[in-house]
Design an enzyme around this catalytic site. Sequence first.
Site, PDB file in Angstrom:
ATOM      1  N   LYS A  12     -27.565 -13.137  -6.067  1.00 55.14           N
ATOM      2  CA  LYS A  12     -28.322 -11.888  -6.213  1.00 55.14           C
ATOM      3  C   LYS A  12     -27.784 -10.877  -5.206  1.00 55.14           C
ATOM      4  CE  LYS A  12     -32.938  -9.893  -6.471  1.00 55.14           C
ATOM      5  NZ  LYS A  12     -32.582  -8.760  -5.607  1.00 55.14           N
ATOM      6  N   TYR A  69       2.119   1.887  -3.489  1.00 53.88           N
ATOM      7  CA  TYR A  69       1.034   2.425  -4.311  1.00 53.88           C
ATOM      8  C   TYR A  69       0.812   3.899  -3.999  1.00 53.88           C
ATOM      9  CZ  TYR A  69      -3.528   2.932  -6.536  1.00 53.88           C
ATOM     10  OH  TYR A  69      -4.564   3.368  -7.329  1.00 53.88           O
ATOM     11  N   ASP A  70       0.794   4.225  -2.706  1.00 52.53           N
ATOM     12  CA  ASP A  70       0.593   5.617  -2.297  1.00 52.53           C
ATOM     13  C   ASP A  70       1.692   6.526  -2.836  1.00 52.53           C
ATOM     14  OD1 ASP A  70      -1.678   4.864  -0.962  1.00 52.53           O
ATOM     15  OD2 ASP A  70      -0.736   4.804   1.013  1.00 52.53           O
ATOM     16  N   TYR A 128     -22.088  -7.190 -13.577  1.00 52.18           N
ATOM     17  CA  TYR A 128     -22.627  -8.524 -13.842  1.00 52.18           C
ATOM     18  C   TYR A 128     -23.449  -8.620 -15.128  1.00 52.18           C
ATOM     19  CZ  TYR A 128     -26.725  -6.395 -11.592  1.00 52.18           C
ATOM     20  OH  TYR A 128     -27.757  -5.556 -11.261  1.00 52.18           O
ATOM     21  N   ARG A 142     -30.261   3.520 -10.941  1.00 51.38           N
ATOM     22  CA  ARG A 142     -31.336   2.805 -11.634  1.00 51.38           C
ATOM     23  C   ARG A 142     -32.574   3.679 -11.795  1.00 51.38           C
ATOM     24  NH1 ARG A 142     -35.855  -0.071 -10.396  1.00 51.38           N
ATOM     25  NH2 ARG A 142     -36.504  -1.490 -12.051  1.00 51.38           N
ATOM     26  N   GLU A 202     -23.553  -3.375  -9.365  1.00 52.34           N
ATOM     27  CA  GLU A 202     -24.179  -3.195  -8.055  1.00 52.34           C
ATOM     28  C   GLU A 202     -23.147  -2.574  -7.129  1.00 52.34           C
ATOM     29  OE1 GLU A 202     -28.027  -4.448  -6.166  1.00 52.34           O
ATOM     30  OE2 GLU A 202     -27.236  -4.352  -8.211  1.00 52.34           O
ATOM     31  N   CYS A 226     -50.329  17.543  16.986  1.00 52.72           N
ATOM     32  CA  CYS A 226     -49.487  16.461  17.512  1.00 52.72           C
ATOM     33  C   CYS A 226     -48.055  16.620  17.003  1.00 52.72           C
ATOM     34  CB  CYS A 226     -50.049  15.104  17.085  1.00 52.72           C
ATOM     35  SG  CYS A 226     -49.057  13.707  17.661  1.00 52.72           S
ATOM     36  N   ASP A 275     -27.238  -7.609  -2.993  1.00 57.61           N
ATOM     37  CA  ASP A 275     -28.179  -6.731  -2.295  1.00 57.61           C
ATOM     38  C   ASP A 275     -27.531  -5.372  -2.087  1.00 57.61           C
ATOM     39  OD1 ASP A 275     -30.433  -5.869  -1.011  1.00 57.61           O
ATOM     40  OD2 ASP A 275     -29.978  -6.839   0.900  1.00 57.61           O
ATOM     41  N   LYS A 280     -30.515 -16.705 -15.273  1.00 62.29           N
ATOM     42  CA  LYS A 280     -30.592 -15.991 -16.544  1.00 62.29           C
ATOM     43  C   LYS A 280     -30.351 -16.964 -17.696  1.00 62.29           C
ATOM     44  CE  LYS A 280     -27.326 -12.952 -15.545  1.00 62.29           C
ATOM     45  NZ  LYS A 280     -26.456 -11.755 -15.640  1.00 62.29           N
ATOM     46  N   GLU A 301     -25.983 -16.788 -10.725  1.00 60.38           N
ATOM     47  CA  GLU A 301     -25.087 -15.931  -9.952  1.00 60.38           C
ATOM     48  C   GLU A 301     -25.798 -15.482  -8.684  1.00 60.38           C
ATOM     49  OE1 GLU A 301     -24.503 -13.027 -12.989  1.00 60.38           O
ATOM     50  OE2 GLU A 301     -26.042 -11.680 -12.214  1.00 60.38           O
ATOM     51  N   ASP A 330       0.823  -1.205   0.000  1.00 59.29           N
ATOM     52  CA  ASP A 330       0.000   0.000   0.000  1.00 59.29           C
ATOM     53  C   ASP A 330       0.858   1.256   0.000  1.00 59.29           C
ATOM     54  OD1 ASP A 330      -2.179  -1.639   0.046  1.00 59.29           O
ATOM     55  OD2 ASP A 330      -2.713  -1.259   2.130  1.00 59.29           O
ATOM     56  N   SER A 368     -36.518  -4.637 -13.403  1.00 57.37           N
ATOM     57  CA  SER A 368     -36.517  -5.470 -12.206  1.00 57.37           C
ATOM     58  C   SER A 368     -36.625  -6.935 -12.634  1.00 57.37           C
ATOM     59  CB  SER A 368     -37.690  -5.121 -11.295  1.00 57.37           C
ATOM     60  OG  SER A 368     -37.627  -3.772 -10.898  1.00 57.37           O
ATOM     61  N   CYS A 404     -54.296   8.754  16.458  1.00 53.50           N
ATOM     62  CA  CYS A 404     -54.376  10.030  17.163  1.00 53.50           C
ATOM     63  C   CYS A 404     -55.070  11.027  16.229  1.00 53.50           C
ATOM     64  CB  CYS A 404     -52.983  10.547  17.526  1.00 53.50           C
ATOM     65  SG  CYS A 404     -52.979  12.257  18.121  1.00 53.50           S
ATOM     66  N   CYS A 423     -52.667   9.549  23.090  1.00 51.32           N
ATOM     67  CA  CYS A 423     -51.456   9.616  22.258  1.00 51.32           C
ATOM     68  C   CYS A 423     -50.252   9.931  23.142  1.00 51.32           C
ATOM     69  CB  CYS A 423     -51.625  10.698  21.197  1.00 51.32           C
ATOM     70  SG  CYS A 423     -50.117  11.023  20.238  1.00 51.32           S
ATOM     71  N   CYS A 425     -48.922  13.699  22.350  1.00 51.04           N
ATOM     72  CA  CYS A 425     -49.638  14.937  22.633  1.00 51.04           C
ATOM     73  C   CYS A 425     -50.739  14.787  23.685  1.00 51.04           C
ATOM     74  CB  CYS A 425     -50.241  15.500  21.338  1.00 51.04           C
ATOM     75  SG  CYS A 425     -51.545  14.455  20.627  1.00 51.04           S
ATOM     76  N   LYS A 478     -35.310 -16.270  -4.589  1.00 48.98           N
ATOM     77  CA  LYS A 478     -34.939 -15.603  -3.345  1.00 48.98           C
ATOM     78  C   LYS A 478     -34.727 -16.615  -2.209  1.00 48.98           C
ATOM     79  CE  LYS A 478     -35.088 -11.572  -2.988  1.00 48.98           C
ATOM     80  NZ  LYS A 478     -36.191 -10.615  -2.939  1.00 48.98           N
TER      81      LYS A 478
END
Length: 519
Positions: free
Chosen positions: A129, A51-52, A240, A150, A188, A444, A131, A304, A127, A48, A97, A438, A422, A425, A328
């Site tokens: 999925k 690289y720096d 992907y 998106r 992603e 409120c 998140d 796919k 592959e 590192d 989607s 309420c 409530c 209030c 899923k």
Amino acid sequence: MAERTSDAKVPPADAPSEAAAREARRLREALHRHAYLYYAEARPEISDAEYDRLFARLQALEEADPALRTPDSPTQRVGAEPQDAFETVRHVAPMLSLDSSQEEEAVRRFDERLRKALEHPPEYLLEPKLDGASIELVYEDGVLIRAVTRGNGQRGEDVTENIRTIASVPLRLRDARPSPRRLAVRGEVMMTVSAFERFNERLLESDQEPYASPRNSAAGAIRQLDSRLTAERELVCFAYDVLLVEGDRFRRDRDAFEALGEWGFLRPERVEVVDSVDAIVAYHGRTAEERDDLDYEIDGVVIKLDDLDARADLGATSHHPRWAMAFKFEPRKEVTRVERIAISVGRTGILTPVALLLPVQVGGVTISRASLHNREEVARKDVREGDRVRIQRAGDVIPQVVERIEEPDRERAAPFRMPDTCPACGTPVVEDGPRTVCPNRFGCPAQLKGRLVHFGSRNALDIEGLGEETAALLVDRGLVRELADLFDLVPEQLVDLPGFAEKSATNLVAGIRRRTSVE
């Protein structure tokens, strides 16, 4: 071993610009190569610190002669000056989607439909999925020119300056494969679980509210108006899918996936090609068992069709492609204990019982509260303070109490009852079906806070900086007693509030004033 660019002799200060241009070019190439080895191949060849040193030398050359600075220079990852707003642009290709299900039977029906529609038995690319937050990356002649969220699938926000800060996004495609004239890639943006934990620790140390999940943190990061704040987060981007390519042609998705690696993109792990539903189910089971071994969140597997010509023939609905689906995982579930049941008052006045839990890790996220929905749901599940319960979290869904776990030898608390008034209030509540409400709509403070947050949200007026914490401060300090008061605020009223300074106070008021007329 790579050529040690860092050993090149540094030209004297009065060297001709041609020599500086050659050195800057060599440094850019070396830095791109070492970043690829580090992020995409996980086999760094230099430290590192080395690289720096290369990076610092390139930065010095560009500062001495700004003409040497190119759009694909690694120095452009540090972030730029803040923007006023994001431009909305149309995607090169729709970002649809996926149809999804947790049921094996749905996968079998999907396979049957494709077998009937195709001339040859289908093969599928599988592959994990991911998140995270979807992004479109557009390249011309090998150079990144645009990155777009998106959005609604047809149009999204131009967040190019923010995406440039992510080291795993190539600013220039690698020459292991010729660069097409134009290339659009779907990826992603994610925050790894380990990076997310480090980020939340820093927030807690500075008395700031932690994020709920790595996905929320990544999505928030790429929409920062100041790309320097994006650069502070440890984001990664997995590519992907090839959305569009000019000057190249793929017959199968596996070939496109291979090309992504040759161009220098970080790709998802554990990708396979199979030819049967039984193989899909087996892959799904293995991936579900191994998901906790990954340092990033996945919530299922993507199926796919591998044949790209057949994909074109099958087409898509207005919502999802007919040639792909998501299989899923079952929601993550854990067991913990209800310490207390509190009442949350929303912007519409609905009172929601919330279980305050003994904190528990669910899918890499610490959960300390879960919704009990309404009084009828609490009664049906018979959840009481002190009970042992099973909770679940699935994607962006608020954690929920699934069921109470019997403890025969434990004495339970009294059954839970919704309050008569409530808690915000003191107004007597009314029942509306299973809901408790309420009726004090304009007096409120909890409802006012909720309306302020909604008012400033992306789906309403999109006022930067008007979140939950700020809304609570404005109401609690008496600066906003009704929505109209928001437009009368001046920076002097805000500057002494916790978390505010002169610049942030001025920016918030300016953001509110810009929304006095909305196109």
